[in-house]
Design a protein around this motif. Sequence first.
Motif, PDB file in Angstrom:
ATOM      1  N   LYS A   1       0.849  -1.184   0.000  1.00 31.69           N
ATOM      2  CA  LYS A   1       0.000   0.000   0.000  1.00 31.69           C
ATOM      3  C   LYS A   1       0.890   1.240   0.000  1.00 31.69           C
ATOM      4  O   LYS A   1       2.064   1.171   0.369  1.00 31.69           O
ATOM      5  CB  LYS A   1      -0.907   0.032   1.232  1.00 31.69           C
ATOM      6  CG  LYS A   1      -1.843  -1.181   1.365  1.00 31.69           C
ATOM      7  CD  LYS A   1      -2.956  -1.141   0.329  1.00 31.69           C
ATOM      8  CE  LYS A   1      -3.926  -2.302   0.542  1.00 31.69           C
ATOM      9  NZ  LYS A   1      -5.025  -2.307  -0.470  1.00 31.69           N
ATOM     10  N   TRP A   2       0.313   2.390  -0.371  1.00 34.94           N
ATOM     11  CA  TRP A   2       1.108   3.619  -0.410  1.00 34.94           C
ATOM     12  C   TRP A   2       1.647   3.985   0.966  1.00 34.94           C
ATOM     13  O   TRP A   2       2.681   4.613   1.099  1.00 34.94           O
ATOM     14  CB  TRP A   2       0.274   4.770  -0.985  1.00 34.94           C
ATOM     15  CG  TRP A   2      -0.919   5.159  -0.147  1.00 34.94           C
ATOM     16  CD1 TRP A   2      -2.193   4.704  -0.263  1.00 34.94           C
ATOM     17  CD2 TRP A   2      -0.931   6.088   0.944  1.00 34.94           C
ATOM     18  NE1 TRP A   2      -3.010   5.270   0.681  1.00 34.94           N
ATOM     19  CE2 TRP A   2      -2.264   6.134   1.434  1.00 34.94           C
ATOM     20  CE3 TRP A   2       0.043   6.885   1.552  1.00 34.94           C
ATOM     21  CZ2 TRP A   2      -2.631   6.939   2.508  1.00 34.94           C
ATOM     22  CZ3 TRP A   2      -0.339   7.683   2.613  1.00 34.94           C
ATOM     23  CH2 TRP A   2      -1.650   7.709   3.088  1.00 34.94           C
ATOM     24  N   TYR A   3       0.930   3.568   2.031  1.00 36.62           N
ATOM     25  CA  TYR A   3       1.350   3.912   3.381  1.00 36.62           C
ATOM     26  C   TYR A   3       2.271   2.851   3.992  1.00 36.62           C
ATOM     27  O   TYR A   3       2.718   2.998   5.141  1.00 36.62           O
ATOM     28  CB  TYR A   3       0.131   4.133   4.283  1.00 36.62           C
ATOM     29  CG  TYR A   3      -0.908   3.023   4.236  1.00 36.62           C
ATOM     30  CD1 TYR A   3      -0.720   1.843   4.943  1.00 36.62           C
ATOM     31  CD2 TYR A   3      -2.054   3.157   3.483  1.00 36.62           C
ATOM     32  CE1 TYR A   3      -1.644   0.826   4.905  1.00 36.62           C
ATOM     33  CE2 TYR A   3      -3.004   2.149   3.429  1.00 36.62           C
ATOM     34  CZ  TYR A   3      -2.799   0.984   4.143  1.00 36.62           C
ATOM     35  OH  TYR A   3      -3.726  -0.023   4.084  1.00 36.62           O
ATOM     36  N   ASP A   4       2.552   1.788   3.261  1.00 30.78           N
ATOM     37  CA  ASP A   4       3.481   0.753   3.737  1.00 30.78           C
ATOM     38  C   ASP A   4       4.903   1.233   3.482  1.00 30.78           C
ATOM     39  O   ASP A   4       5.503   0.937   2.452  1.00 30.78           O
ATOM     40  CB  ASP A   4       3.193  -0.562   3.006  1.00 30.78           C
ATOM     41  CG  ASP A   4       4.203  -1.653   3.349  1.00 30.78           C
ATOM     42  OD1 ASP A   4       4.789  -1.578   4.442  1.00 30.78           O
ATOM     43  OD2 ASP A   4       4.406  -2.558   2.520  1.00 30.78           O
ATOM     44  N   ARG A   5       5.469   1.965   4.448  1.00 28.06           N
ATOM     45  CA  ARG A   5       6.740   2.629   4.198  1.00 28.06           C
ATOM     46  C   ARG A   5       7.862   2.164   5.144  1.00 28.06           C
ATOM     47  O   ARG A   5       9.043   2.199   4.771  1.00 28.06           O
ATOM     48  CB  ARG A   5       6.576   4.148   4.320  1.00 28.06           C
ATOM     49  CG  ARG A   5       5.355   4.672   3.577  1.00 28.06           C
ATOM     50  CD  ARG A   5       5.334   6.158   3.433  1.00 28.06           C
ATOM     51  NE  ARG A   5       6.057   6.603   2.253  1.00 28.06           N
ATOM     52  CZ  ARG A   5       5.551   6.628   1.019  1.00 28.06           C
ATOM     53  NH1 ARG A   5       4.341   6.195   0.799  1.00 28.06           N
ATOM     54  NH2 ARG A   5       6.268   7.071   0.023  1.00 28.06           N
ATOM     55  N   MET A   6       7.531   1.736   6.334  1.00 26.02           N
ATOM     56  CA  MET A   6       8.574   1.405   7.303  1.00 26.02           C
ATOM     57  C   MET A   6       9.336   0.139   6.918  1.00 26.02           C
ATOM     58  O   MET A   6      10.569   0.114   6.971  1.00 26.02           O
ATOM     59  CB  MET A   6       7.969   1.257   8.697  1.00 26.02           C
ATOM     60  CG  MET A   6       7.347   2.537   9.232  1.00 26.02           C
ATOM     61  SD  MET A   6       8.477   3.964   9.146  1.00 26.02           S
ATOM     62  CE  MET A   6       9.765   3.444  10.270  1.00 26.02           C
ATOM     63  N   ARG A   7       8.629  -0.908   6.533  1.00 32.28           N
ATOM     64  CA  ARG A   7       9.291  -2.158   6.191  1.00 32.28           C
ATOM     65  C   ARG A   7      10.231  -2.000   4.997  1.00 32.28           C
ATOM     66  O   ARG A   7      11.398  -2.444   5.064  1.00 32.28           O
ATOM     67  CB  ARG A   7       8.234  -3.241   5.942  1.00 32.28           C
ATOM     68  CG  ARG A   7       8.799  -4.671   5.769  1.00 32.28           C
ATOM     69  CD  ARG A   7       9.160  -5.001   4.336  1.00 32.28           C
ATOM     70  NE  ARG A   7       8.035  -4.753   3.458  1.00 32.28           N
ATOM     71  CZ  ARG A   7       8.136  -4.587   2.156  1.00 32.28           C
ATOM     72  NH1 ARG A   7       9.303  -4.626   1.566  1.00 32.28           N
ATOM     73  NH2 ARG A   7       7.071  -4.338   1.408  1.00 32.28           N
ATOM     74  N   PRO A   8       9.815  -1.327   3.892  1.00 30.35           N
ATOM     75  CA  PRO A   8      10.770  -1.127   2.787  1.00 30.35           C
ATOM     76  C   PRO A   8      12.000  -0.334   3.206  1.00 30.35           C
ATOM     77  O   PRO A   8      13.107  -0.609   2.725  1.00 30.35           O
ATOM     78  CB  PRO A   8       9.939  -0.357   1.748  1.00 30.35           C
ATOM     79  CG  PRO A   8       8.528  -0.747   2.031  1.00 30.35           C
ATOM     80  CD  PRO A   8       8.456  -0.896   3.521  1.00 30.35           C
ATOM     81  N   MET A   9      11.823   0.652   4.102  1.00 31.40           N
ATOM     82  CA  MET A   9      12.965   1.453   4.544  1.00 31.40           C
ATOM     83  C   MET A   9      13.982   0.589   5.281  1.00 31.40           C
ATOM     84  O   MET A   9      15.189   0.742   5.117  1.00 31.40           O
ATOM     85  CB  MET A   9      12.492   2.612   5.408  1.00 31.40           C
ATOM     86  CG  MET A   9      11.769   3.694   4.607  1.00 31.40           C
ATOM     87  SD  MET A   9      10.943   4.927   5.633  1.00 31.40           S
ATOM     88  CE  MET A   9      12.358   5.723   6.394  1.00 31.40           C
ATOM     89  N   LYS A  10      13.496  -0.336   6.097  1.00 26.24           N
ATOM     90  CA  LYS A  10      14.400  -1.250   6.803  1.00 26.24           C
ATOM     91  C   LYS A  10      15.127  -2.153   5.814  1.00 26.24           C
ATOM     92  O   LYS A  10      16.333  -2.411   5.942  1.00 26.24           O
ATOM     93  CB  LYS A  10      13.610  -2.098   7.808  1.00 26.24           C
ATOM     94  CG  LYS A  10      13.052  -1.315   8.980  1.00 26.24           C
ATOM     95  CD  LYS A  10      12.264  -2.215   9.912  1.00 26.24           C
ATOM     96  CE  LYS A  10      11.685  -1.421  11.084  1.00 26.24           C
ATOM     97  NZ  LYS A  10      10.863  -2.284  11.970  1.00 26.24           N
ATOM     98  N   ASP A  11      14.376  -2.627   4.806  1.00 20.77           N
ATOM     99  CA  ASP A  11      14.991  -3.484   3.784  1.00 20.77           C
ATOM    100  C   ASP A  11      16.085  -2.731   3.028  1.00 20.77           C
ATOM    101  O   ASP A  11      17.175  -3.256   2.800  1.00 20.77           O
ATOM    102  CB  ASP A  11      13.921  -3.961   2.791  1.00 20.77           C
ATOM    103  CG  ASP A  11      12.946  -4.951   3.405  1.00 20.77           C
ATOM    104  OD1 ASP A  11      13.261  -5.514   4.462  1.00 20.77           O
ATOM    105  OD2 ASP A  11      11.871  -5.153   2.805  1.00 20.77           O
ATOM    106  N   ILE A  12      15.768  -1.503   2.620  1.00 23.50           N
ATOM    107  CA  ILE A  12      16.741  -0.698   1.880  1.00 23.50           C
ATOM    108  C   ILE A  12      17.996  -0.477   2.715  1.00 23.50           C
ATOM    109  O   ILE A  12      19.130  -0.612   2.220  1.00 23.50           O
ATOM    110  CB  ILE A  12      16.125   0.663   1.472  1.00 23.50           C
ATOM    111  CG1 ILE A  12      14.987   0.462   0.470  1.00 23.50           C
ATOM    112  CG2 ILE A  12      17.192   1.576   0.853  1.00 23.50           C
ATOM    113  CD1 ILE A  12      14.179   1.717   0.212  1.00 23.50           C
ATOM    114  N   PHE A  13      17.808  -0.143   3.986  1.00 20.36           N
ATOM    115  CA  PHE A  13      18.969   0.128   4.846  1.00 20.36           C
ATOM    116  C   PHE A  13      19.869  -1.103   4.961  1.00 20.36           C
ATOM    117  O   PHE A  13      21.094  -1.004   4.813  1.00 20.36           O
ATOM    118  CB  PHE A  13      18.502   0.557   6.240  1.00 20.36           C
ATOM    119  CG  PHE A  13      19.629   0.784   7.198  1.00 20.36           C
ATOM    120  CD1 PHE A  13      20.351   1.970   7.179  1.00 20.36           C
ATOM    121  CD2 PHE A  13      20.002  -0.199   8.111  1.00 20.36           C
ATOM    122  CE1 PHE A  13      21.409   2.181   8.043  1.00 20.36           C
ATOM    123  CE2 PHE A  13      21.066  -0.003   8.979  1.00 20.36           C
ATOM    124  CZ  PHE A  13      21.764   1.196   8.945  1.00 20.36           C
TER     125      PHE A  13
END
Length: 372
Positions: free
Chosen positions: A58-70
């Motif tokens: 979803k557009w508001y699903d932002r925390m999990r991708p940020m952890k993955d990217i880091f």
Amino acid sequence: MKICMLTSGHDVFDNRIYYKEILSLKKRYDQIYLVAPGDKDFVTEHGIIVKCFPKRKKWYDRMRPMKDIFNIAKEINADVYHAHEPDSFQVATKLKKELNAKIIYDSHEYYPEAFAEHFGFISSLVKNIIYLYEKRLAKQADCIITVNNILVDKFKKYHDNVQLIPNYPVIKYRNFENKLNKKPTFIYVGGLREDRGIFKILQAINIIKDRDFKYIFLGSFETEKFELKCRKFINNKLNNMDITFTGKIPHKRVFDYLNISHVGFVILQPDNWRYVNSEPVKLFEYMSSKIAVIGSNFPMVENIISSCENGILVKPDSPQDISRAILKLAENLEMVKVMGNNGFNKVKEIYNWNICEKRLLDAYEKLGEKLK
């Protein structure tokens, strides 16, 4: 120098990120990584190492991708992290602290305004909050890259290294002639959305449906609801018209359709502030393909089309105005050819990626000097 591009929401083969910036950087730097949403890691035909994480649901699903990217980006241990959204840039600020890397914020959209659109009546409040959030992050950048003078002026208020790198097209300098269809052909390239004028174009076609013109729409519908609305209108009113919807196609195939077309649509709607204050990428892509343009009468678009004499400006929310422009161009294909050549010549002279590439490489060279 090891470079790592970070994106939380763009495709791996995003036109600006991959085909423009990454391939330009590849001319000078060997080690380039891209961390982007996708199904699996791979190496592209150009030797770019792509590290993927699951797309957000979803557009508001932002925390999990940020952890993955880091986690992925930290393991790469790059010298420069180049981020393309506020949330991926927040990851870059953490990487800067942990790895002492240089970081770039590449703001090629009006992110606060775009994010706030999801919040209805409190969108103004949300926009201001995101502005403050973006400002706090952007101050930590070693370099800010952006695409137009409105954004340059915004960032220069609190940062002294802001580079203007517009989203101009990559031009392959060669002599070519469009293999145009025999009958007037009109094309739209991009996501199929209400606020990009797709339904207004269909309404305009309905006004002149007694004329035998061809219409091509390249791209996918953003929502099933809007697709049903368009399909229903076509079935009820335009059933016998020569209208083609291709769906999403590979980047390289877009040119095949542009090459047979006479005129391109850039009918962004006036109720979206971001569109009113933008230089649409598709406008330049049409120009680079020697085709004329029917464009919204917004200031930035008007400045380009009027100075280049490569198309007709319309009231984007008026099907009648759009239909008149279609008829005028369809009935004078020699004029259309002149307009197409006018636009192409201006792209060769001004609106091309070669100019942007030099600025990008210069910005990286300065960062490289600071790493020594």
